[in-house]
Design an enzyme around this catalytic site. Structure first.
Site, PDB file in Angstrom:
ATOM      1  N   CYS A  57      63.112 -29.262  55.682  1.00 30.59           N
ATOM      2  CA  CYS A  57      62.459 -28.544  56.808  1.00 30.59           C
ATOM      3  C   CYS A  57      61.777 -29.069  56.601  1.00 30.59           C
ATOM      4  O   CYS A  57      60.611 -29.527  55.557  1.00 30.59           O
ATOM      5  CB  CYS A  57      62.852 -27.170  56.832  1.00 30.59           C
ATOM      6  SG  CYS A  57      64.738 -26.668  57.076  1.00 30.59           S
ATOM      7  N   GLU A 100      58.514 -26.991  57.329  1.00 33.77           N
ATOM      8  CA  GLU A 100      57.718 -26.169  56.522  1.00 33.77           C
ATOM      9  C   GLU A 100      58.083 -25.893  53.795  1.00 33.77           C
ATOM     10  O   GLU A 100      57.043 -26.391  54.158  1.00 33.77           O
ATOM     11  CB  GLU A 100      58.450 -24.314  56.060  1.00 33.77           C
ATOM     12  CG  GLU A 100      57.937 -24.116  57.228  1.00 33.77           C
ATOM     13  CD  GLU A 100      59.649 -24.424  58.283  1.00 33.77           C
ATOM     14  OE1 GLU A 100      59.977 -25.953  58.175  1.00 33.77           O
ATOM     15  OE2 GLU A 100      59.674 -23.823  59.063  1.00 33.77           O
ATOM     16  N   CYS A 149      63.539 -21.470  54.052  1.00 35.16           N
ATOM     17  CA  CYS A 149      61.436 -21.869  54.279  1.00 35.16           C
ATOM     18  C   CYS A 149      61.088 -20.692  53.686  1.00 35.16           C
ATOM     19  O   CYS A 149      60.778 -20.560  53.143  1.00 35.16           O
ATOM     20  CB  CYS A 149      62.019 -22.333  54.977  1.00 35.16           C
ATOM     21  SG  CYS A 149      61.926 -24.036  55.239  1.00 35.16           S
ATOM     22  N   CYS A 203      62.749 -21.355  58.910  1.00 35.42           N
ATOM     23  CA  CYS A 203      64.872 -20.538  58.530  1.00 35.42           C
ATOM     24  C   CYS A 203      64.762 -20.461  57.286  1.00 35.42           C
ATOM     25  O   CYS A 203      63.842 -19.560  56.308  1.00 35.42           O
ATOM     26  CB  CYS A 203      65.353 -22.451  57.989  1.00 35.42           C
ATOM     27  SG  CYS A 203      65.516 -22.797  56.332  1.00 35.42           S
ATOM     28  N   ASN A 221      60.032 -32.861  59.282  1.00 39.24           N
ATOM     29  CA  ASN A 221      61.911 -32.694  58.595  1.00 39.24           C
ATOM     30  C   ASN A 221      61.242 -34.060  58.325  1.00 39.24           C
ATOM     31  O   ASN A 221      61.256 -34.900  59.413  1.00 39.24           O
ATOM     32  CB  ASN A 221      62.230 -31.470  59.574  1.00 39.24           C
ATOM     33  CG  ASN A 221      61.906 -32.100  61.274  1.00 39.24           C
ATOM     34  OD1 ASN A 221      61.224 -32.461  61.615  1.00 39.24           O
ATOM     35  ND2 ASN A 221      63.740 -32.187  61.987  1.00 39.24           N
ATOM     36  N   GLU A 232      64.975 -35.814  57.910  1.00 40.28           N
ATOM     37  CA  GLU A 232      66.277 -34.955  57.922  1.00 40.28           C
ATOM     38  C   GLU A 232      67.321 -36.996  57.003  1.00 40.28           C
ATOM     39  O   GLU A 232      66.953 -37.861  56.357  1.00 40.28           O
ATOM     40  CB  GLU A 232      67.181 -35.429  59.773  1.00 40.28           C
ATOM     41  CG  GLU A 232      66.967 -34.138  60.099  1.00 40.28           C
ATOM     42  CD  GLU A 232      67.151 -34.421  61.367  1.00 40.28           C
ATOM     43  OE1 GLU A 232      67.554 -35.022  61.890  1.00 40.28           O
ATOM     44  OE2 GLU A 232      67.336 -33.321  61.697  1.00 40.28           O
TER      45      GLU A 232
HETATM   46  N1  THU Z   1      64.117 -27.340  61.418  1.00 37.80           N
HETATM   47  C1  THU Z   1      62.767 -27.047  60.651  1.00 37.80           C
HETATM   48  O1  THU Z   1      61.717 -29.057  60.111  1.00 37.80           O
HETATM   49  N2  THU Z   1      61.867 -26.337  60.490  1.00 37.80           N
HETATM   50  C2  THU Z   1      62.452 -25.128  60.625  1.00 37.80           C
HETATM   51  O2  THU Z   1      61.821 -24.205  60.782  1.00 37.80           O
HETATM   52  C3  THU Z   1      64.175 -24.559  61.227  1.00 37.80           C
HETATM   53  C4  THU Z   1      64.305 -25.806  61.643  1.00 37.80           C
HETATM   54  C5  THU Z   1      64.575 -28.793  61.508  1.00 37.80           C
HETATM   55  C6  THU Z   1      65.803 -28.998  60.643  1.00 37.80           C
HETATM   56  C7  THU Z   1      66.853 -29.867  61.221  1.00 37.80           C
HETATM   57  O3  THU Z   1      65.674 -31.309  60.621  1.00 37.80           O
HETATM   58  C8  THU Z   1      65.727 -30.295  62.316  1.00 37.80           C
HETATM   59  O4  THU Z   1      64.985 -28.830  62.366  1.00 37.80           O
HETATM   60  C9  THU Z   1      67.282 -29.418  63.003  1.00 37.80           C
HETATM   61  O5  THU Z   1      67.678 -27.872  62.596  1.00 37.80           O
END
Ligand code: THU
Length: 154
Positions: A71, A73, A112, A109, A60, A62
């Protein structure tokens, strides 16, 4: 009329998985180290295995303007599509690492799942998804239909 839809998945321990599947989980764990997550402190790693054996990792990423991040994925799925166009993705492993540094579940999520669905329809073959919850609990989905019932189509 009430109807019921059943979702199928398997649950394994790490030791029960095939060596190649364990290796993909290890790659996803490694990928948590490349997460850029200063806002949530939740590090997610994803690893894809392509039909030619290539492993593509994502984490991920941000951003201070929250929706601009991505994310793990989708980072991995889009990297695979950009760098290995036309090569099918066989499997995707996902692992989370919580702010305490402990490996934990990261169930994908909705956005994704939608991108996985598109990939599956493009490649015309199933994309297996492996979600790590703990060393004793790994959920395996034999295709995106189980993760996203009633997928949008036109
Ligand atoms: N996140 C992912 O990278 N994948 C997931 O399956 C769920 C959430 C990340 C998004 C954000 O950077 C952090 O996790 C918290 O939500």
């Amino acid at each position: 009329m009430e109807r019921t839809q059943t979702i199928h998945y398997q649950e394994y321990t790490l030791n029960e998985l095939a060596a190649a599947d364990r290796a993909l989980i290890d790659a996803a764990i490694e990928a948590t180290d490349t997460a850029y997550a200063p806002y949530s402190n939740f590090h997610v790693g994803a690893a894809l295995r392509l039909a030619d054996g290539t492993i593509v990792k994502g984490s991920n990423q941000e951003n201070i303007a929250y929706p601009s991040g991505l994310c793990a994925e989708r980072t991995a799925l889009f990297a695979a599509s950009a760098q290995h166009p036309g090569v099918a993705i066989e499997m995707l492993a996902i692992v989370g690492r919580n702010p305490e540094g402990v490996l934990t579940a990261a169930s994908p999520c909705g956005a994704c799942r939608q991108v996985m669905a598109e990939q599956e329809s493009r490649q015309e073959s199933k994309l297996r998804v492996l979600c790590y919850y703990s060393a004793d609990k790994i959920l395996v989905f034999e295709g995106v239909e189980s993760l996203l019932p009633f997928i949008f189509s036109m």
